[in-house]
Design a protein around this motif. Structure first.
Motif, PDB file in Angstrom:
ATOM      1  N   MET A   1     -11.437 -11.081 -18.320  1.00 41.07           N
ATOM      2  CA  MET A   1     -11.562 -12.519 -18.220  1.00 41.07           C
ATOM      3  C   MET A   1     -11.502 -13.157 -19.610  1.00 41.07           C
ATOM      4  SD  MET A   1     -12.301 -15.020 -15.956  1.00 41.07           S
ATOM      5  CE  MET A   1     -13.605 -15.969 -15.298  1.00 41.07           C
ATOM      6  N   ALA A   2     -12.210 -12.605 -20.561  1.00 37.76           N
ATOM      7  CA  ALA A   2     -12.224 -13.168 -21.909  1.00 37.76           C
ATOM      8  C   ALA A   2     -10.835 -13.127 -22.542  1.00 37.76           C
ATOM      9  CB  ALA A   2     -13.215 -12.435 -22.788  1.00 37.76           C
ATOM     10  N   ARG A   3     -10.063 -12.088 -22.237  1.00 37.22           N
ATOM     11  CA  ARG A   3      -8.700 -12.007 -22.764  1.00 37.22           C
ATOM     12  C   ARG A   3      -7.864 -13.189 -22.302  1.00 37.22           C
ATOM     13  NH1 ARG A   3      -6.275  -5.910 -22.297  1.00 37.22           N
ATOM     14  NH2 ARG A   3      -7.780  -4.942 -23.670  1.00 37.22           N
ATOM     15  N   PHE A   4      -7.996 -13.520 -21.032  1.00 39.84           N
ATOM     16  CA  PHE A   4      -7.186 -14.597 -20.491  1.00 39.84           C
ATOM     17  C   PHE A   4      -7.663 -15.963 -20.972  1.00 39.84           C
ATOM     18  CE2 PHE A   4      -6.182 -11.219 -17.437  1.00 39.84           C
ATOM     19  CZ  PHE A   4      -4.810 -11.203 -17.613  1.00 39.84           C
ATOM     20  N   ASP A   5      -8.951 -16.119 -21.180  1.00 34.37           N
ATOM     21  CA  ASP A   5      -9.461 -17.356 -21.772  1.00 34.37           C
ATOM     22  C   ASP A   5      -8.899 -17.521 -23.180  1.00 34.37           C
ATOM     23  OD1 ASP A   5     -10.929 -17.978 -19.504  1.00 34.37           O
ATOM     24  OD2 ASP A   5     -12.777 -17.080 -20.285  1.00 34.37           O
ATOM     25  N   ALA A   6      -8.909 -16.443 -23.938  1.00 36.74           N
ATOM     26  CA  ALA A   6      -8.351 -16.479 -25.287  1.00 36.74           C
ATOM     27  C   ALA A   6      -6.852 -16.757 -25.240  1.00 36.74           C
ATOM     28  CB  ALA A   6      -8.615 -15.154 -26.005  1.00 36.74           C
ATOM     29  N   ALA A   7      -6.160 -16.147 -24.295  1.00 39.09           N
ATOM     30  CA  ALA A   7      -4.714 -16.359 -24.160  1.00 39.09           C
ATOM     31  C   ALA A   7      -4.405 -17.814 -23.863  1.00 39.09           C
ATOM     32  CB  ALA A   7      -4.147 -15.458 -23.073  1.00 39.09           C
ATOM     33  N   ARG A   8      -5.166 -18.418 -22.960  1.00 35.13           N
ATOM     34  CA  ARG A   8      -4.925 -19.836 -22.645  1.00 35.13           C
ATOM     35  C   ARG A   8      -5.162 -20.713 -23.867  1.00 35.13           C
ATOM     36  NH1 ARG A   8      -8.080 -21.429 -17.349  1.00 35.13           N
ATOM     37  NH2 ARG A   8      -9.737 -20.481 -18.565  1.00 35.13           N
ATOM     38  N   LEU A   9      -6.199 -20.433 -24.620  1.00 35.07           N
ATOM     39  CA  LEU A   9      -6.481 -21.203 -25.830  1.00 35.07           C
ATOM     40  C   LEU A   9      -5.337 -21.068 -26.835  1.00 35.07           C
ATOM     41  CD1 LEU A   9      -8.427 -22.911 -27.544  1.00 35.07           C
ATOM     42  CD2 LEU A   9      -9.406 -20.764 -28.344  1.00 35.07           C
ATOM     43  N   SER A  12      -2.239 -22.867 -25.673  1.00 31.61           N
ATOM     44  CA  SER A  12      -2.369 -24.320 -25.782  1.00 31.61           C
ATOM     45  C   SER A  12      -2.199 -24.786 -27.231  1.00 31.61           C
ATOM     46  CB  SER A  12      -3.705 -24.792 -25.220  1.00 31.61           C
ATOM     47  OG  SER A  12      -4.771 -24.386 -26.031  1.00 31.61           O
ATOM     48  N   ARG A  13      -2.347 -23.879 -28.165  1.00 28.76           N
ATOM     49  CA  ARG A  13      -2.099 -24.193 -29.577  1.00 28.76           C
ATOM     50  C   ARG A  13      -0.636 -24.040 -29.949  1.00 28.76           C
ATOM     51  NH1 ARG A  13      -7.368 -21.212 -32.235  1.00 28.76           N
ATOM     52  NH2 ARG A  13      -8.875 -22.726 -31.459  1.00 28.76           N
ATOM     53  N   GLY A  14       0.187 -23.623 -28.974  1.00 24.11           N
ATOM     54  CA  GLY A  14       1.627 -23.527 -29.193  1.00 24.11           C
ATOM     55  C   GLY A  14       2.108 -22.228 -29.798  1.00 24.11           C
ATOM     56  N   THR A  19       2.981 -13.381 -30.203  1.00 30.48           N
ATOM     57  CA  THR A  19       1.758 -13.483 -30.991  1.00 30.48           C
ATOM     58  C   THR A  19       0.528 -13.437 -30.097  1.00 30.48           C
ATOM     59  OG1 THR A  19       2.880 -14.748 -32.709  1.00 30.48           O
ATOM     60  CG2 THR A  19       0.484 -14.941 -32.615  1.00 30.48           C
ATOM     61  N   VAL A  20       0.557 -14.199 -29.006  1.00 29.47           N
ATOM     62  CA  VAL A  20      -0.580 -14.240 -28.087  1.00 29.47           C
ATOM     63  C   VAL A  20      -0.806 -12.868 -27.469  1.00 29.47           C
ATOM     64  CG1 VAL A  20      -1.489 -15.256 -25.960  1.00 29.47           C
ATOM     65  CG2 VAL A  20      -0.314 -16.701 -27.630  1.00 29.47           C
ATOM     66  N   ALA A  21       0.269 -12.222 -27.027  1.00 30.32           N
ATOM     67  CA  ALA A  21       0.154 -10.894 -26.414  1.00 30.32           C
ATOM     68  C   ALA A  21      -0.515  -9.916 -27.379  1.00 30.32           C
ATOM     69  CB  ALA A  21       1.533 -10.384 -26.005  1.00 30.32           C
ATOM     70  N   ALA A  22      -0.099  -9.943 -28.629  1.00 28.21           N
ATOM     71  CA  ALA A  22      -0.683  -9.044 -29.625  1.00 28.21           C
ATOM     72  C   ALA A  22      -2.153  -9.385 -29.880  1.00 28.21           C
ATOM     73  CB  ALA A  22       0.116  -9.117 -30.922  1.00 28.21           C
ATOM     74  N   GLN A  23      -2.479 -10.660 -29.946  1.00 28.12           N
ATOM     75  CA  GLN A  23      -3.848 -11.088 -30.250  1.00 28.12           C
ATOM     76  C   GLN A  23      -4.832 -10.703 -29.141  1.00 28.12           C
ATOM     77  OE1 GLN A  23      -5.235 -13.673 -32.610  1.00 28.12           O
ATOM     78  NE2 GLN A  23      -3.507 -13.483 -33.986  1.00 28.12           N
ATOM     79  N   HIS A  51       0.735 -27.412 -21.883  1.00 22.77           N
ATOM     80  CA  HIS A  51      -0.565 -27.668 -22.520  1.00 22.77           C
ATOM     81  C   HIS A  51      -0.541 -27.729 -24.045  1.00 22.77           C
ATOM     82  CE1 HIS A  51      -1.668 -26.183 -18.511  1.00 22.77           C
ATOM     83  NE2 HIS A  51      -2.625 -27.083 -18.617  1.00 22.77           N
ATOM     84  N   ALA A  52       0.527 -27.321 -24.665  1.00 21.08           N
ATOM     85  CA  ALA A  52       0.577 -27.309 -26.132  1.00 21.08           C
ATOM     86  C   ALA A  52       0.470 -28.725 -26.679  1.00 21.08           C
ATOM     87  CB  ALA A  52       1.854 -26.645 -26.620  1.00 21.08           C
ATOM     88  N   GLY A  53      -0.392 -28.881 -27.638  1.00 20.00           N
ATOM     89  CA  GLY A  53      -0.542 -30.164 -28.312  1.00 20.00           C
ATOM     90  C   GLY A  53      -1.456 -31.142 -27.627  1.00 20.00           C
TER      91      GLY A  53
END
Length: 54
Positions: A1-9, A12-14, A19-23, A51-53
């Motif tokens: 769950m935390a992974r997906f919350d981080a992924a959405r954040l 949303s930062r674009g 990069t997101v997958a690796a993070q 959601h970006a921006g």
């Protein structure tokens, strides 16, 4: 769950899908995209574009 919350954040930062997958530790990008879409019913690229921006 935390992974997906981080992924959405991060999306949303674009940030790029790669990069997101690796993070969040869901690499390669295809694996991340499939898991994200199963969880949220939308492709991560679409989520980022909507959601970006905000």
């Amino acid at each position: 769950m935390a992974r997906f919350d981080a992924a959405r954040l991060l999306l949303s930062r674009g940030l790029s899908l790669k990069t997101v997958a690796a993070q969040v530790g869901l690499f390669p990008t295809a694996r991340f995209s499939e898991a994200f879409e199963r969880r949220f019913g939308a492709a991560p690229r679409l989520f980022r574009d909507m959601h970006a921006g905000l």
